[in-house]
Design a protein around this motif. Sequence first.
Motif, PDB file in Angstrom:
ATOM      1  N   ARG A 353      -3.719  41.155 -84.399  1.00 59.47           N
ATOM      2  CA  ARG A 353      -2.430  40.826 -83.800  1.00 59.47           C
ATOM      3  C   ARG A 353      -1.316  41.424 -84.660  1.00 59.47           C
ATOM      4  O   ARG A 353      -1.493  41.621 -85.861  1.00 59.47           O
ATOM      5  N   THR A 354      -0.174  41.695 -84.030  1.00 59.29           N
ATOM      6  CA  THR A 354       1.006  42.116 -84.781  1.00 59.29           C
ATOM      7  C   THR A 354       1.785  40.881 -85.199  1.00 59.29           C
ATOM      8  O   THR A 354       2.205  40.098 -84.336  1.00 59.29           O
ATOM      9  N   PRO A 355       1.990  40.652 -86.497  1.00 61.29           N
ATOM     10  CA  PRO A 355       2.679  39.442 -86.944  1.00 61.29           C
ATOM     11  C   PRO A 355       4.110  39.371 -86.406  1.00 61.29           C
ATOM     12  O   PRO A 355       4.830  40.368 -86.374  1.00 61.29           O
ATOM     13  N   ASN A 356       4.494  38.184 -85.961  1.00 61.74           N
ATOM     14  CA  ASN A 356       5.870  37.913 -85.533  1.00 61.74           C
ATOM     15  C   ASN A 356       6.340  38.858 -84.431  1.00 61.74           C
ATOM     16  O   ASN A 356       7.507  39.254 -84.391  1.00 61.74           O
ATOM     17  N   LEU A 357       5.446  39.222 -83.524  1.00 61.20           N
ATOM     18  CA  LEU A 357       5.819  40.166 -82.464  1.00 61.20           C
ATOM     19  C   LEU A 357       6.685  39.503 -81.407  1.00 61.20           C
ATOM     20  O   LEU A 357       7.690  40.063 -80.970  1.00 61.20           O
ATOM     21  N   GLY A 358       6.304  38.304 -80.974  1.00 61.67           N
ATOM     22  CA  GLY A 358       7.044  37.655 -79.899  1.00 61.67           C
ATOM     23  C   GLY A 358       6.728  38.288 -78.554  1.00 61.67           C
ATOM     24  O   GLY A 358       5.742  39.011 -78.393  1.00 61.67           O
ATOM     25  N   GLY A 359       7.590  38.046 -77.578  1.00 61.63           N
ATOM     26  CA  GLY A 359       7.388  38.614 -76.253  1.00 61.63           C
ATOM     27  C   GLY A 359       6.603  37.698 -75.344  1.00 61.63           C
ATOM     28  O   GLY A 359       6.082  36.660 -75.753  1.00 61.63           O
ATOM     29  N   ASN A 360       6.503  38.102 -74.063  1.00 65.62           N
ATOM     30  CA  ASN A 360       5.822  37.271 -73.067  1.00 65.62           C
ATOM     31  C   ASN A 360       4.313  37.506 -73.088  1.00 65.62           C
ATOM     32  O   ASN A 360       3.787  38.180 -73.966  1.00 65.62           O
ATOM     33  N   TYR A 361       3.655  36.959 -72.080  1.00 69.18           N
ATOM     34  CA  TYR A 361       2.197  37.044 -72.004  1.00 69.18           C
ATOM     35  C   TYR A 361       1.729  38.495 -71.977  1.00 69.18           C
ATOM     36  O   TYR A 361       0.744  38.853 -72.639  1.00 69.18           O
ATOM     37  N   TRP A 362       2.413  39.348 -71.228  1.00 67.63           N
ATOM     38  CA  TRP A 362       1.963  40.730 -71.060  1.00 67.63           C
ATOM     39  C   TRP A 362       2.123  41.525 -72.348  1.00 67.63           C
ATOM     40  O   TRP A 362       1.306  42.403 -72.636  1.00 67.63           O
ATOM     41  N   VAL A 363       3.141  41.226 -73.120  1.00 62.48           N
ATOM     42  CA  VAL A 363       3.302  41.884 -74.416  1.00 62.48           C
ATOM     43  C   VAL A 363       2.157  41.500 -75.348  1.00 62.48           C
ATOM     44  O   VAL A 363       1.600  42.346 -76.061  1.00 62.48           O
ATOM     45  N   GLN A 364       1.780  40.229 -75.327  1.00 62.32           N
ATOM     46  CA  GLN A 364       0.671  39.781 -76.174  1.00 62.32           C
ATOM     47  C   GLN A 364      -0.652  40.417 -75.736  1.00 62.32           C
ATOM     48  O   GLN A 364      -1.482  40.782 -76.578  1.00 62.32           O
ATOM     49  N   VAL A 365      -0.858  40.559 -74.416  1.00 58.85           N
ATOM     50  CA  VAL A 365      -2.077  41.213 -73.933  1.00 58.85           C
ATOM     51  C   VAL A 365      -2.107  42.669 -74.358  1.00 58.85           C
ATOM     52  O   VAL A 365      -3.138  43.184 -74.817  1.00 58.85           O
ATOM     53  N   LEU A 366      -0.988  43.376 -74.214  1.00 59.32           N
ATOM     54  CA  LEU A 366      -0.923  44.779 -74.637  1.00 59.32           C
ATOM     55  C   LEU A 366      -1.169  44.908 -76.133  1.00 59.32           C
ATOM     56  O   LEU A 366      -1.890  45.819 -76.582  1.00 59.32           O
ATOM     57  N   ASP A 367      -0.605  43.991 -76.907  1.00 62.02           N
ATOM     58  CA  ASP A 367      -0.823  44.022 -78.357  1.00 62.02           C
ATOM     59  C   ASP A 367      -2.291  43.804 -78.688  1.00 62.02           C
ATOM     60  O   ASP A 367      -2.848  44.468 -79.569  1.00 62.02           O
ATOM     61  N   SER A 368      -2.930  42.901 -77.965  1.00 63.87           N
ATOM     62  CA  SER A 368      -4.365  42.672 -78.181  1.00 63.87           C
ATOM     63  C   SER A 368      -5.177  43.902 -77.807  1.00 63.87           C
ATOM     64  O   SER A 368      -6.113  44.279 -78.514  1.00 63.87           O
ATOM     65  N   PHE A 369      -4.800  44.561 -76.700  1.00 64.51           N
ATOM     66  CA  PHE A 369      -5.512  45.764 -76.268  1.00 64.51           C
ATOM     67  C   PHE A 369      -5.393  46.884 -77.296  1.00 64.51           C
ATOM     68  O   PHE A 369      -6.370  47.570 -77.594  1.00 64.51           O
ATOM     69  N   THR A 370      -4.202  47.104 -77.815  1.00 63.60           N
ATOM     70  CA  THR A 370      -4.029  48.195 -78.775  1.00 63.60           C
ATOM     71  C   THR A 370      -4.793  47.932 -80.073  1.00 63.60           C
ATOM     72  O   THR A 370      -5.320  48.863 -80.683  1.00 63.60           O
ATOM     73  N   HIS A 371      -4.856  46.673 -80.486  1.00 61.79           N
ATOM     74  CA  HIS A 371      -5.632  46.343 -81.680  1.00 61.79           C
ATOM     75  C   HIS A 371      -7.134  46.457 -81.435  1.00 61.79           C
ATOM     76  O   HIS A 371      -7.908  46.669 -82.371  1.00 61.79           O
ATOM     77  N   LEU A 372      -7.543  46.282 -80.164  1.00 60.60           N
ATOM     78  CA  LEU A 372      -8.956  46.385 -79.840  1.00 60.60           C
ATOM     79  C   LEU A 372      -9.417  47.831 -79.671  1.00 60.60           C
ATOM     80  O   LEU A 372     -10.621  48.101 -79.747  1.00 60.60           O
ATOM     81  N   ALA A 373      -8.492  48.747 -79.432  1.00 62.46           N
ATOM     82  CA  ALA A 373      -8.860  50.109 -79.034  1.00 62.46           C
ATOM     83  C   ALA A 373      -9.809  50.774 -80.033  1.00 62.46           C
ATOM     84  O   ALA A 373     -10.889  51.239 -79.668  1.00 62.46           O
ATOM     85  N   LEU A 374      -9.442  50.814 -81.299  1.00 60.25           N
ATOM     86  CA  LEU A 374     -10.247  51.550 -82.282  1.00 60.25           C
ATOM     87  C   LEU A 374     -11.575  50.863 -82.609  1.00 60.25           C
ATOM     88  O   LEU A 374     -12.618  51.528 -82.571  1.00 60.25           O
ATOM     89  N   PRO A 375     -11.599  49.569 -82.950  1.00 58.86           N
ATOM     90  CA  PRO A 375     -12.913  48.949 -83.217  1.00 58.86           C
ATOM     91  C   PRO A 375     -13.832  48.943 -82.001  1.00 58.86           C
ATOM     92  O   PRO A 375     -15.045  49.105 -82.139  1.00 58.86           O
ATOM     93  N   THR A 376     -13.255  48.783 -80.801  1.00 52.90           N
ATOM     94  CA  THR A 376     -14.084  48.828 -79.591  1.00 52.90           C
ATOM     95  C   THR A 376     -14.688  50.207 -79.409  1.00 52.90           C
ATOM     96  O   THR A 376     -15.885  50.351 -79.115  1.00 52.90           O
ATOM     97  N   LEU A 377     -13.879  51.252 -79.592  1.00 50.79           N
ATOM     98  CA  LEU A 377     -14.377  52.621 -79.450  1.00 50.79           C
ATOM     99  C   LEU A 377     -15.459  52.917 -80.481  1.00 50.79           C
ATOM    100  O   LEU A 377     -16.454  53.597 -80.179  1.00 50.79           O
ATOM    101  N   THR A 378     -15.313  52.382 -81.681  1.00 51.23           N
ATOM    102  CA  THR A 378     -16.340  52.573 -82.714  1.00 51.23           C
ATOM    103  C   THR A 378     -17.670  51.976 -82.276  1.00 51.23           C
ATOM    104  O   THR A 378     -18.717  52.637 -82.340  1.00 51.23           O
ATOM    105  N   LEU A 379     -17.642  50.740 -81.834  1.00 55.88           N
ATOM    106  CA  LEU A 379     -18.884  50.082 -81.416  1.00 55.88           C
ATOM    107  C   LEU A 379     -19.460  50.713 -80.152  1.00 55.88           C
ATOM    108  O   LEU A 379     -20.682  50.808 -80.005  1.00 55.88           O
ATOM    109  N   VAL A 380     -18.598  51.165 -79.236  1.00 60.70           N
ATOM    110  CA  VAL A 380     -19.079  51.793 -78.007  1.00 60.70           C
ATOM    111  C   VAL A 380     -19.816  53.093 -78.323  1.00 60.70           C
ATOM    112  O   VAL A 380     -20.887  53.371 -77.777  1.00 60.70           O
ATOM    113  N   LEU A 381     -19.256  53.909 -79.211  1.00 65.57           N
ATOM    114  CA  LEU A 381     -19.897  55.178 -79.545  1.00 65.57           C
ATOM    115  C   LEU A 381     -21.270  54.969 -80.171  1.00 65.57           C
ATOM    116  O   LEU A 381     -22.215  55.710 -79.877  1.00 65.57           O
ATOM    117  N   ILE A 382     -21.390  53.952 -81.019  1.00 70.15           N
ATOM    118  CA  ILE A 382     -22.679  53.687 -81.662  1.00 70.15           C
ATOM    119  C   ILE A 382     -23.672  53.096 -80.662  1.00 70.15           C
ATOM    120  O   ILE A 382     -24.835  53.513 -80.581  1.00 70.15           O
TER     121      ILE A 382
END
Length: 506
Positions: A353-382
């Motif tokens: 998560r981005t500390p102290n980001l704030g914003g509505n539900y959709w901002v939090q979902v987008l923030d979660s998605f961007t943080h998931l992008a790299l570790p998810t891609l790592t596990l998917v490739l393996i």
Amino acid sequence: MLNFLLRRIAAGIATLVVALFLMYLLVDRAIDPLQDLIESTAPNKQQLIDQRIADLDLDVNVVVRFFQWFGNLLTGDLGTAWRSGRDVSDVLVHAIGSTLELVTASTLLAVLLGVTVGIVSALRQYSAFDYLIIFLSFLLFSLPSFWVAVLLKQWAAIGFNDFLRDPVVAWPVIIGASLVVGLLWSLAIGGTALRRLQVFGTAAAANVALLAYVQLTGWWERPQIGPVLLLVLGAGSAFAVVGVFAGLHNRRALWTALTVVVLGTVLYFPMQVVFDSVAESHWMIAGLGLLSAAIGYVVGRLYGGADWRLSARAGAAVAVVMGALIFVDQVMQVWGPYFKALSGRPIPTFGDRTPNLGGNYWVQVLDSFTHLALPTLTLVLIAFASYTRYSRSSMLEVMNQDYIRTARAKGLPERLVVVRHGFRNALIPLATVVPIDVITLLGGAIITEAVFARPGMGQLFVGSLDGAEIDPVMAYLLVTAFLAILANIIADIVYATIDPRIRLDA
């Protein structure tokens, strides 16, 4: 079924208790809560040691301490992390949540891509596409996950963030990438030279058109799907779903899918009002997803026909795709403020998560998605390499069975032979592999979480061991052992679902 479940649950509880007892003994032997004090030079060193022994009951026999811990567990008390003073249940909830996000995304993508590519590779055995997939699978399988993670941090995060400063793709790059995409599609589809040429030209032209649209509309600065792209992508998914599972000759299924696409495009506009006026939550989104599937199913039922169930399933699948596209479009709409909030570098390389980001539900979902992008891609490739190899070998074995030759001798279309007779039976070995892999990942992708600093289960386990905190370690082992037992029961049930020859109550 009921007798089977009762037997397995009873055996699972007994196994869990024995496993926890043995693990408690091993963990107690492996850690030393007094190590930091023994190495201390404090003048009241002995007093501090005596105090910690009394606080942690280290003077009590380890067997007695286990039964004290187990008794507290039965009342719902997981203990306390004595260094931080936090309840283990609170720490565990956050760690499980972070790991579940990662495991859900990576497993779904890896299974979907790996199984699909593996099946196609098996059907195109000894072709150029098959050799390419074999090489790629062995290459990815041999790569260490930490090395893949570091490369992704460098090129997929830092490089992409730098690209967003001036997001312009040169036309030679667009054309070259489109030619590669066209070549891959032509190798995967196969057929005569004329058919391959047609597939190559169609795929390359479609890719050029897509990249040109992204380039000319400034999509990188204002990413969105919108009603036009929603209609195009929905129509493509409709033809793909019907073509694979029903055949394009099945007009009722095709009209069902296209009707669902049109209906989803029409509902795109009122859904914008719904998203703006209703308090969003994950439960609401899940409910809307189920509602979408139900509407698609009803559309297929209304078209009727002798095989209305096939149409209904196709309609439900396309409806879920349309709902997912609308959801992604809504998340994309907050890209602008999110981009500015992160100073133009929206792809993070650590944390969940981005500390102290704030914003509505959709901002939090987008923030979660961007943080998931790299570790998810790592596990998917393996994981992609493993699932591709499993599904390819399983499909090759199935396609050589007598009942496949019988189905072909009866004059059934090849699509029907592959989808109904081959694909379903090829999934049986994966019914063992996938649940075990999911449980392994739920235990924490320790290396991946360490590289990307995600506070998941793996980091909870490693950090608690380093801190000589036995209660968090035992809570981790409790969860992983319980899920391992559950995975085996689920695998048996999936066996019986996929293969009617298997009886759970035998």
